[in-house]
Design a protein around this motif. Structure first.
Motif, short mmCIF file in Angstrom:
data_model
loop_
_atom_site.label_atom_id
_atom_site.label_comp_id
_atom_site.label_asym_id
_atom_site.label_seq_id
_atom_site.Cartn_x
_atom_site.Cartn_y
_atom_site.Cartn_z
N ALA A 30 41.85 44.89 45.66
CA ALA A 30 40.56 44.59 44.83
C ALA A 30 39.23 45.09 44.89
N THR A 31 38.60 45.65 43.92
CA THR A 31 37.50 46.29 43.87
C THR A 31 36.45 45.38 42.85
N PRO A 32 35.57 44.90 43.52
CA PRO A 32 35.24 44.60 44.74
C PRO A 32 36.04 43.44 45.23
N SER A 33 36.14 42.87 46.60
CA SER A 33 36.97 41.88 46.76
C SER A 33 36.37 40.38 46.76
N THR A 40 31.86 38.88 35.17
CA THR A 40 31.77 39.79 36.29
C THR A 40 33.14 40.68 36.10
N SER A 41 32.87 41.99 36.34
CA SER A 41 33.92 42.91 36.44
C SER A 41 34.65 42.95 37.76
N LEU A 42 35.85 42.90 37.95
CA LEU A 42 36.58 43.05 39.20
C LEU A 42 37.89 43.59 38.84
N GLU A 119 39.85 29.71 39.74
CA GLU A 119 41.09 29.99 40.29
C GLU A 119 41.54 31.38 40.72
N ASP A 120 40.57 32.17 40.56
CA ASP A 120 40.87 33.66 40.66
C ASP A 120 40.80 34.13 42.37
N GLU A 121 40.22 32.98 42.92
CA GLU A 121 40.20 32.85 44.43
C GLU A 121 41.61 32.78 44.97
N ASN A 122 42.02 33.58 45.60
CA ASN A 122 43.52 33.57 45.75
C ASN A 122 44.09 34.83 46.44
N GLU A 123 45.39 34.73 47.23
CA GLU A 123 46.14 35.95 47.78
C GLU A 123 46.89 36.49 46.53
N TYR A 124 46.96 37.90 46.89
CA TYR A 124 47.71 38.81 45.84
C TYR A 124 48.63 39.65 46.54
N MET A 125 49.73 39.95 45.83
CA MET A 125 50.59 40.84 46.37
C MET A 125 51.27 41.81 45.14
N CYS A 126 51.78 42.97 45.38
CA CYS A 126 52.44 43.71 44.41
C CYS A 126 53.84 44.11 44.90
N GLU A 144 46.41 40.96 49.63
CA GLU A 144 44.92 41.01 49.39
C GLU A 144 44.36 39.86 48.94
N THR A 145 43.17 39.51 49.46
CA THR A 145 42.39 38.31 48.97
C THR A 145 41.38 38.49 48.19
N ILE A 146 41.03 37.74 47.19
CA ILE A 146 39.81 37.79 46.45
C ILE A 146 39.19 36.36 46.49
N THR A 147 37.87 36.57 46.98
CA THR A 147 37.11 35.21 47.04
C THR A 147 36.02 35.28 45.78
N VAL A 148 35.81 34.05 45.69
CA VAL A 148 34.83 33.71 44.34
C VAL A 148 33.71 33.19 44.82
N LYS A 149 32.59 33.73 44.43
CA LYS A 149 31.08 33.17 44.63
C LYS A 149 30.44 32.73 43.48
#
Length: 288
Positions: A30-33, A40-42, A119-126, A144-149
């Protein structure tokens, strides 16, 4: 035929098949994480590299109810269909753009976020499906983990205070401030501004007052409440009390509200009586 597979987890998992030394590398990033609530772009990118394997499809997954489930399905050039969201991924509708890989050997599948939600704050796999010498199988990335602020906002209003009128020297006055303190949870700080006997401004910060916060319905940001109790003094007449947001330990320069000058009644001090003109004997006015 006997196969041996070695799985190495981090963000990368490699599968080695001894027969023919086949290998596939899969990773997710994830860029940025960290995403910021709102526009916001991610980018969430699933990349893979193969030697002899033929990739047939890619799934990006997230954890739902404790299990990783597909939220987006991607196709390689051999399958001329657009990437799609799955039923479990419908919460992303109108917030993401999906891009298929353009190669079956070295490429990536992309989820481009244009708006970040809680709800985008979560763990992700491929997961990458491919055909190797042993037939159809798949390989997965690490997690990979995305955190949301969430950014804080101005306090809801000018600090209220009780009593709001008729304040006398020696009274305890309670000031209250409320508002969105963001995610992760911020807090409020208080500052009192008053004039000393030389008409110089005194600034007194109150950093240790507790901010009680609750998560706001429908969001992942926090609504905070803080109170400050001051015993009023003569010098507090026309004083100003400010409530300011502190987010991630940094006072937010523009995120504050403050009172108007507060009227404080106090007893007269150092009374002096003079007589003018300084005549020692006064004549009684004669009756006509």
């Amino acid at each position: 035929m006997e196969y041996s597979k070695t799985l190495i987890f981090s963000l990368v998992i490699c599968v080695f098949i001894i027969n023919g030394i086949e290998s596939i590398t899969v990773q997710i990033q994830a860029t940025p994480s960290e995403g910021i609530l709102g526009q916001t772009s991610l980018q969430l990118k699933c990349s893979y590299t193969t030697v002899t394997e033929y990739v047939t499809g890619v799934n990006i997954q997230t954890k739902i109810n404790g299990q990783f489930k597909n939220i987006a399905t991607f196709n390689t050039p051999s399958v001329p269909f657009n990437a799609t969201l799955t039923t479990d991924g419908n919460y992303l509708t109108n917030r993401v753009t999906l891009t298929n890989p353009t190669s079956s050997s070295t490429d990536s599948a992309l989820i481009q976020f244009s708006q970040i939600a809680c709800e985008d704050e979560n763990e992700y796999m491929c997961e990458v499906a491919y055909a190797g010498s042993g037939g159809s199988t798949s390989a997965s990335s690490g997690v990979e983990t995305i955190t949301v602020k969430g950014n804080p906002e101005l306090p809801d209003s000018v600090p209220s205070y009780v009593p709001s009128a008729g304040i006398e020297e020696g009274n305890n006055v309670v000031f209250t401030c409320t508002g969105n303190v963001g995610k992760p949870q911020g807090k409020f700080r208080w500052v009192r501004y008053r004039y000393d006997s030389n008409d110089d401004t005194q600034e007194t910060p109150y950093e240790s007052e507790t901010t009680t916060a609750v998560q706001m319905p429908g969001t992942c940001t926090f609504n905070g409440t803080s109170q400050l109790t001051l015993k009023m003094e003569q010098l507090d007449n026309n004083a100003v009390v400010r409530c300011q947001v502190v987010y991630q330990d940094v006072p937010q320069e523009k995120l504050y509200h403050q009172t108007q000058g507060i009227n404080v009644y106090y007893s007269v001090r150092n009374v002096q009586v003079t007589k003018f003109p300084p005549i020692h004997h006064l004549l009684k006015e004669q009756d006509p």
